[in-house]
Design a protein around this motif. Structure first.
Motif, PDB file in Angstrom:
ATOM      1  N   ASN A 411     -11.320  -8.274  -4.588  1.00 41.90           N
ATOM      2  CA  ASN A 411     -11.561  -7.160  -5.495  1.00 41.90           C
ATOM      3  C   ASN A 411     -12.789  -6.418  -4.991  1.00 41.90           C
ATOM      4  OD1 ASN A 411     -13.799  -8.769  -6.403  1.00 41.90           O
ATOM      5  ND2 ASN A 411     -12.399  -9.826  -7.818  1.00 41.90           N
ATOM      6  N   ASP A 444      -6.636  -8.899  -6.142  1.00 39.65           N
ATOM      7  CA  ASP A 444      -5.704  -7.897  -5.641  1.00 39.65           C
ATOM      8  C   ASP A 444      -5.333  -8.225  -4.200  1.00 39.65           C
ATOM      9  OD1 ASP A 444      -6.175  -6.654  -8.047  1.00 39.65           O
ATOM     10  OD2 ASP A 444      -7.587  -5.189  -7.223  1.00 39.65           O
ATOM     11  N   VAL A 445      -4.082  -8.014  -3.861  1.00 38.27           N
ATOM     12  CA  VAL A 445      -3.618  -8.203  -2.490  1.00 38.27           C
ATOM     13  C   VAL A 445      -3.183  -6.845  -1.947  1.00 38.27           C
ATOM     14  CG1 VAL A 445      -1.943  -9.340  -0.987  1.00 38.27           C
ATOM     15  CG2 VAL A 445      -2.863 -10.547  -2.980  1.00 38.27           C
ATOM     16  N   ARG A 446      -3.823  -6.417  -0.837  1.00 43.99           N
ATOM     17  CA  ARG A 446      -3.522  -5.131  -0.208  1.00 43.99           C
ATOM     18  C   ARG A 446      -3.239  -5.344   1.278  1.00 43.99           C
ATOM     19  NH1 ARG A 446      -5.675  -1.105  -3.855  1.00 43.99           N
ATOM     20  NH2 ARG A 446      -7.096  -2.042  -5.366  1.00 43.99           N
ATOM     21  N   THR A 455      -3.746  -0.289   1.527  1.00 46.49           N
ATOM     22  CA  THR A 455      -2.895   0.370   0.535  1.00 46.49           C
ATOM     23  C   THR A 455      -3.641   0.549  -0.793  1.00 46.49           C
ATOM     24  OG1 THR A 455      -2.018  -1.810  -0.031  1.00 46.49           O
ATOM     25  CG2 THR A 455      -0.710  -0.468   1.474  1.00 46.49           C
ATOM     26  N   THR A 457      -1.753   0.785  -3.441  1.00 48.27           N
ATOM     27  CA  THR A 457      -0.914  -0.101  -4.248  1.00 48.27           C
ATOM     28  C   THR A 457      -1.276  -1.547  -3.931  1.00 48.27           C
ATOM     29  OG1 THR A 457       0.798  -0.033  -2.552  1.00 48.27           O
ATOM     30  CG2 THR A 457       0.996   1.528  -4.372  1.00 48.27           C
ATOM     31  N   TYR A 458      -1.054  -2.443  -4.863  1.00 49.31           N
ATOM     32  CA  TYR A 458      -1.415  -3.839  -4.669  1.00 49.31           C
ATOM     33  C   TYR A 458      -0.581  -4.721  -5.585  1.00 49.31           C
ATOM     34  CZ  TYR A 458      -4.096  -3.056  -8.948  1.00 49.31           C
ATOM     35  OH  TYR A 458      -4.469  -2.730 -10.231  1.00 49.31           O
ATOM     36  N   GLN A 459      -0.620  -6.039  -5.316  1.00 47.68           N
ATOM     37  CA  GLN A 459      -0.031  -7.044  -6.180  1.00 47.68           C
ATOM     38  C   GLN A 459      -1.112  -8.045  -6.557  1.00 47.68           C
ATOM     39  OE1 GLN A 459       3.373  -7.424  -7.371  1.00 47.68           O
ATOM     40  NE2 GLN A 459       3.285  -5.256  -6.806  1.00 47.68           N
ATOM     41  N   ARG A 460      -0.933  -8.707  -7.705  1.00 50.03           N
ATOM     42  CA  ARG A 460      -1.921  -9.679  -8.176  1.00 50.03           C
ATOM     43  C   ARG A 460      -1.519 -11.084  -7.734  1.00 50.03           C
ATOM     44  NH1 ARG A 460      -6.634  -7.936  -9.846  1.00 50.03           N
ATOM     45  NH2 ARG A 460      -6.808  -9.339 -11.634  1.00 50.03           N
TER      46      ARG A 460
END
Length: 494
Positions: A411, A444-446, A455, A457-460
């Motif tokens: 993060n 967050d994963v980018r 990115t 956009t990201y995923q948790r």
């Protein structure tokens, strides 16, 4: 109503001034200071054409005068310093006459379409030229009309049916096969007036159409900006002989007939002769603006005050934002130009005017605002032990086939980067890192590919604690939230 906000939650972006080179060390390969020019990115190059600048007065040994230009330059785009200018001299004698406040629009990825502009303060143009950025050659869709337009005080469009009257300070926006031309200043013959007409040029059949759009159109204006967002055109700013504008209008080109609407999302202040461009972004398009003139105008100030502020319109939320910007940016100016380099996720700003001409080049990296041209849409699994080692599949769109794949788990305060493996345009594999130096919880994963920005956009991904069975009252996967839903499982109680 103005809705300008300060984007305090985003990471700051920074201006960078570039010390450009001239090919072979020859200054004739570098554009001089100017304003009212155009600049467009084509692949790994940016092409600059025209503008108004200072030249020696042919009638005086020591004085200078202003004159329009027909010079064409190529800027080789590289990261950091080392960008190099080169004067382009296409073969053949048929080249556009000098001009400023014209428009240049990219189509078919390599073709630049130039329309109109001012040759002198009295001679306005409505000709069309196309430059092939690969073959380095000019072509004329209608040579007879171009010759007609080259004559001062053109009285009629006899060589090209429905062509717009001559003008400069207009806007030209490409959507699909149509180039939409709106407003400007000019007219046939000796006319000198602000315009609010709308024309469309088919870039495959080379036919002009005067468009009778419905709705509430923008008032007559020049020095405004127009940007394409999907199938819509956003028009904002500008001025006419009596008013300076801060309003925002939208033309829906898919409606039949095309439909104008006024949006409740004004610029912060009336602004004209500003630079702007639209950029496809995740999750919604962004429009960037820079500089321009602002008022109020009176008998003491008939020109306006230059500014160097930058603003962003989020077309999804319909709100203007003032980004946090670091570094020393360009001095206040008008009649500059701004273009977007998608490979570097950066804006390029060159030249302009503020009581003198400018010839400096700046870039503004907006990758953390617009995101790179690829995005994350999902991942599996979404959790793993804080000690790492979990095999993860990252799902997305338009991933680039490269060995330089970086996955960031973290993060704004902490994070760990790991190497990923490209599988396809929609899939990347990686292994979760050891996160024990930080606390458990969600991060967050980018993704960043081939040295580009991460990115937006990201995923948790959630890191959970790893404990010892001998030191636990209860132990087993069935105790982890989300691991076993509607499934039979076991755990130990001791």
């Amino acid at each position: 109503m103005s809705t300008v906000l300060t984007n305090e939650d985003s990471e700051p972006i920074a201006w960078v001034k570039h010390d450009t080179k001239a090919k072979k060390g020859l200054e004739k390969n570098r554009p001089c200071a100017r304003s009212g020019h155009t600049m467009n990115v084509v692949g790994t190059s940016s092409f600059l054409f025209g503008g108004i600048h200072e030249i020696p007065d042919p009638e005086s040994e020591h004085d200078t005068i202003s004159a329009s230009s027909k010079e064409l330059f190529r800027l080789q785009l590289v990261s950091g310093d080392g960008m190099e200018w080169e004067r382009v001299r296409p073969a053949g004698e048929d080249v556009p006459i000098a001009r400023w406040k014209h428009t240049a629009t990219l189509f078919e990825n390599t073709q630049l379409l130039f329309f109109g502009g001012f040759h002198t303060t009295e001679h306005r143009l409505n000709d069309v030229w196309v430059f092939d950025a690969v073959a380095y050659s000019w072509r004329q869709p209608n040579k007879a009309h171009n010759q007609e337009s080259a004559q001062p005080f053109q009285l009629a469009n006899t060589q090209w049916s429905n062509a717009p009257p001559p003008r400069g300070g207009h806007s030209a926006t490409l959507i699909g096969e149509l180039l939409w031309v709106f407003g400007g200043y000019g007219g046939l013959g000796y006319s000198r007036r602000d315009l609010d007409d709308l024309y469309a040029l088919n870039v495959y059949t080379w036919t002009w159409t005067k468009v009778n759009a419905k709705g509430t159109p923008p008032e007559k204006r020049t020095g405004h900006q127009a940007c394409a967002v999907d199938k819509k055109i956003y028009v904002f700013g500008g001025s006419n002989s009596s008013t300076q504008f801060q309003d925002l209008h939208m033309l829906d080109t898919e409606a039949d007939p095309p439909l104008w609407s006024k949006l409740n999302c004004d610029l912060s202040i009336p602004t004209w002769n500003l630079a702007a461009c639209s950029v496809i972004a995740i999750p919604t398009w962004k429009i960037f603006t820079f500089g321009g003139l602002t008022g109020p105008l009176d008998d003491k100030d008939r020109l306006g005050t230059p500014q160097n502020a930058a603003a962003i319109l989020d077309t999804g939320s319909g709100r203007w934002m003032s980004p946090q910007i670091e570094g020393r940016g360009p001095v206040a100016r008008s009649d500059s130009c701004m273009t977007y380099d998608p490979k570097g996720s950066r804006l390029l700003v060159f030249g302009g005017w503020s009581n003198e001409w400018h010839g400096d080049l700046y870039t503004l990296d907006v990758g953390n605002i617009v995101g790179p041209p690829y995005a994350i849409t999902d991942m599996d699994p979404h959790m793993g032990p804080i000690t790492g080692g979990t095999e993860i599949s990252i799902i997305g769109i338009d991933f680039i086939n490269t060995q330089d794949v970086v996955i960031r788990f973290g993060n704004a305060r902490q994070g760990v980067d790991v190497q990923g493996v490209y599988v396809s345009q929609t899939k990347i594999l990686c292994t979760s890192p050891d996160f024990t130096k930080y606390c458990t919880g969600s991060v967050d994963v980018r993704v960043a590919l081939d040295g580009d920005s991460f990115t937006t956009t990201y995923q948790r991904f959630s890191f959970f604690s790893v404990t010892s069975a001998s030191a636990s009252i209860m132990f087993g996967p069935g105790l982890l939230s989300g691991c076993t839903i509607n499934e039979e499982t076991t755990f130990v109680i001791q």
